[in-house]
Design a protein around this motif. Structure first.
Motif, mmCIF file in Angstrom:
data_model
loop_
_atom_site.group_PDB
_atom_site.id
_atom_site.type_symbol
_atom_site.label_atom_id
_atom_site.label_comp_id
_atom_site.label_asym_id
_atom_site.label_seq_id
_atom_site.Cartn_x
_atom_site.Cartn_y
_atom_site.Cartn_z
ATOM 1 N N ILE A 1 0.842 -1.200 0.000
ATOM 2 C CA ILE A 1 0.000 0.000 0.000
ATOM 3 C C ILE A 1 0.878 1.251 0.000
ATOM 4 O O ILE A 1 0.710 2.165 -0.802
ATOM 5 N N TRP B 1 2.905 2.029 -3.086
ATOM 6 C CA TRP B 1 2.040 2.660 -4.082
ATOM 7 C C TRP B 1 1.806 4.130 -3.731
ATOM 8 O O TRP B 1 1.808 4.999 -4.593
ATOM 9 N N MET C 1 -5.946 2.256 -0.857
ATOM 10 C CA MET C 1 -5.850 0.862 -1.306
ATOM 11 C C MET C 1 -7.166 0.442 -1.960
ATOM 12 O O MET C 1 -7.182 -0.101 -3.068
ATOM 13 N N SER D 1 -7.928 -0.387 -5.880
ATOM 14 C CA SER D 1 -8.303 -1.753 -6.234
ATOM 15 C C SER D 1 -9.532 -1.789 -7.137
ATOM 16 O O SER D 1 -9.777 -2.788 -7.797
ATOM 17 N N MET E 1 -3.420 -4.120 -5.118
ATOM 18 C CA MET E 1 -4.206 -3.552 -4.012
ATOM 19 C C MET E 1 -5.411 -4.441 -3.690
ATOM 20 O O MET E 1 -5.758 -4.618 -2.531
#
Lengths: 319, 296
Positions: free
Chosen positions: A144, A147, B44, B48, B264
């Motif tokens: 996470i 990213w 996240m 996703s 994710m």
């Protein structure tokens, strides 16, 4: 002659004791049955590996780990470690990582516990949300944040650019100067909930009467905290800080997955370095010597941990 | 007169303002912490449900214009190779974590009971050496355990993981359970023994049922620990079909490093079971965790 009788005396004095100890052990044989299974597991998977690590640290072992071809080298592995420049980089990284993570996570967690220590609507939900980073897998957390920090599409960089604070997204984890602080932010994100849980539990043991008495006596909120609440939390604070310090010292997943110790060792800490020496570069002997040093450091930390805990037990009056 | 009125009055308002200041400080701080905690998780989730193309936009979208569940469908679809792998990793994680949990509870229950109730020679030494295990990182044990597992032929099996997971599962389980047993009055057992029960019967019939919440908490802790474990699985397993989730996910996205929506989505799915388990049973769990540390 006198020496001999002295020895015999000593033996006579020792023997009943030793027999007594043995008899005591024998008398308690049923008790040992309860702990035996766990001790067996611990012996196989803990005592043996520790012994073996110490042994390996004095040998050079071929890359493929053919143990028959290992060569005794004495303290060479230890000397190699202490004379390597990487050692000092890694050690200072480890210190910064451990101290900063532990202290900030503790302060944030403690502050959250204090702020949550009164009734308000949504308190339970808020607490649950704050705990989640600690429960999710560190691997997921690493991805996470990787990213989030992404140098082209990361959200923080985008926000900084959007606010006009940066021309282009910074390379948070690709640059030597920012990588360690960036990883510490992730680590704190994962660990402050632990401090929060511990301190919340501690706060529940602070007697209400004392706080009310202090209030009646005219103590303000800060004075009540400093003179009543905080002294009561000394034990739980010590234990929490020690557990956090040990956990941070032993971190692996976040630095390993996010950067693999790079760039140029800037985010290597002891644990990731040992792993790389062993399974990356197959330098088993040096890695084992590192492990032994680590072991000694942790043993001394463990001493304080055990003392803090047994301090608790004595005050508690239980066995 | 007026002086008395003033001196009794002023400190009161003063104090009230102070308290309000603390309360507002606390609220602002909590909002800050909530953002720090929740934003990464929202990010996240938001990623996703993006398409690969939408994830690669700059500036990024906080929430996608066209949310899609494509990443989740891919992961959960046993028909394609990605889904096959993911479901297998999931199943492996479930198996290894469950086996670890059951074994550590079975072994830890009697040990914790003995440490709580009996005084036998070496008791303190043994208890603290059990505790000390939690100080040591997996890495220290990795090389020798790898050699050991290779020697007994367990490398590349889930057995090697279950056995090594006991190294951190057991000490914690023993510690957590001991805290629970310490809180169960000895008198209950004594009463049972006066009624003719043996010590073992008293343990099984009286103490075990009373410590059920502790056992549940301990089991969750072992489960979460095993579910999230990475380094042993990463080292001991090499075949694709054996990998557990944390390692599997890494293997599979290292080939395709740009599939952030997929990554994710996988991170989210990996987190769901443990977060749900934790939130449902957090009361027991938190109590067990903090039991030993908050005593006075």
């Amino acid at each position: 002659m006198t020496i001999l009788t002295g020895k015999a005396d000593a033996r006579r004095r020792l023997q009943p004791d030793r027999a007594g100890a043995l008899r005591k052990i024998w008398e308690h044989r049923a008790d040992y049955a309860y702990v035996l299974p766990s001790l067996a597991v611990m012996l196989i998977v803990i005592a043996y590996p520790i012994y073996y690590t110490i042994e390996l640290s004095f040998f050079n072992t071929p890359p493929a780990l053919q143990l028959r071809d290992k060569i005794f080298v004495g303290f060479d592995n230890y000397i190699a470690i202490l004379t390597s420049p990487v050692f000092w980089t890694v050690t200072s990284n480890t210190l910064i990582w451990t101290l900063a993570s532990t202290l900030i996570a503790f302060v944030l967690g403690f502050a959250c516990a204090l702020a949550l220590n009164r009734d308000f609507v949504g308190r339970g939900v808020l607490r649950a949300v704050l705990i989640i980073p600690w429960v999710i897998s560190a691997v997921a957390a690493s991805y996470i944040w990787k990213w989030i920090y992404h140098s082209d599409f990361g959200i923080i960089g985008a926000v900084l650019v959007g606010l006009g604070w940066a021309d282009r997204p910074p390379n948070f984890i690709d640059s030597v100067s920012t990588v360690l602080p960036s990883l510490i932010v992730v680590n704190i994100w994962r660990e402050f909930p632990f401090a929060m849980i511990m301190m919340m539990a501690g706060l529940q043991t602070v007697p209400d009467q004392l706080l009310r008495a202090a209030k009646v006596d005219g103590a303000n909120a800060w004075q009540r905290f400093w003179h009543v609440t905080f002294p009561h939390l000394r034990n739980v604070s010590t234990v929490t800080i020690l557990l956090l310090a040990v956990a941070n010292f032993n971190s692996f997943i976040i630095p390993w997955i996010m950067t693999g110790g790079g760039p140029s060792n800037a985010s290597h800490i002891w644990i990731t370095h040992i792993y790389e020496l062993a399974f990356g570069r197959q330098r088993w002997g040096v890695a084992s010597a590192y492990s032994v040093l680590l072991f000694l450091i942790l043993m001394s930390l463990g001493y304080f941990y055990v003392r803090a805990l047994s301090g608790n037990e004595q005050k508690d009056g239980s066995k | 007169m007026s002086i008395i009125a003033e001196t009794t009055h002023r400190p009161l308002t003063h104090r009230r303002m102070r308290i309000d200041g603390w309360r507002w400080g606390g609220r602002i701080f909590l909002v800050f912490m909530l953002l720090y905690t929740a934003l990464p998780m929202i990010w996240m989730l938001s990623t996703s449900i993006k398409s690969g193309f939408a994830a690669m936009q700059f500036p990024p979208q906080w929430w996608p214009d066209q949310p899609t569940l494509a990443s989740y469908q891919k992961l959960l679809d046993p028909q394609n190779s990605v889904g096959q792998d993911f479901l297998r990793f999931f199943w492996n994680s479930l198996f290894v974590s469950t086996a670890t949990t059951i074994l550590s509870v079975i072994v830890a229950v009697p040990a914790a009971y003995a440490f709580s109730r009996f005084t036998f020679p070496g008791r303190n030494f043994l208890f603290f050496s059990v505790l000390l295990r939690n100080m040591f990182p997996a890495v220290i044990f990795l090389v020798p355990l790898f050699i050991l597992m290779r020697a007994i032929g367990l490398v590349n099996t889930h057995g090697s993981l279950v056995l090594t997971y006991l190294t951190f599962g057991l000490p914690l389980a023993i510690w957590l359970l001991k805290g629970f047993y310490d809180n169960i009055p000895v008198q209950l057992e004594q009463a049972a023994r006066i009624d003719g029960a043996t010590r073992f019967q008293a343990f099984v019939r009286i103490v075990m049922p009373l410590s059920a919440p502790g056992i549940i908490a301990t089991a969750i802790y072992s489960f979460i620990g095993a579910w999230n474990e990475y380094i042993y699985a990463y080292t001991f397993l090499s075949k694709n079909e054996q990998l557990t989730l944390p390692v599997g996910i890494q293997r599979f996205f290292s080939e395709n490093t740009t599939d952030f929506p997929g990554l994710m989505a996988a991170s989210f799915m990996m987190s769901v079971p443990v977060v749900v388990l934790f939130l449902v049973l957090q009361r027991y769990f938190v109590r067990a965790l903090t039991e030993g540390a908050v005593k006075h």
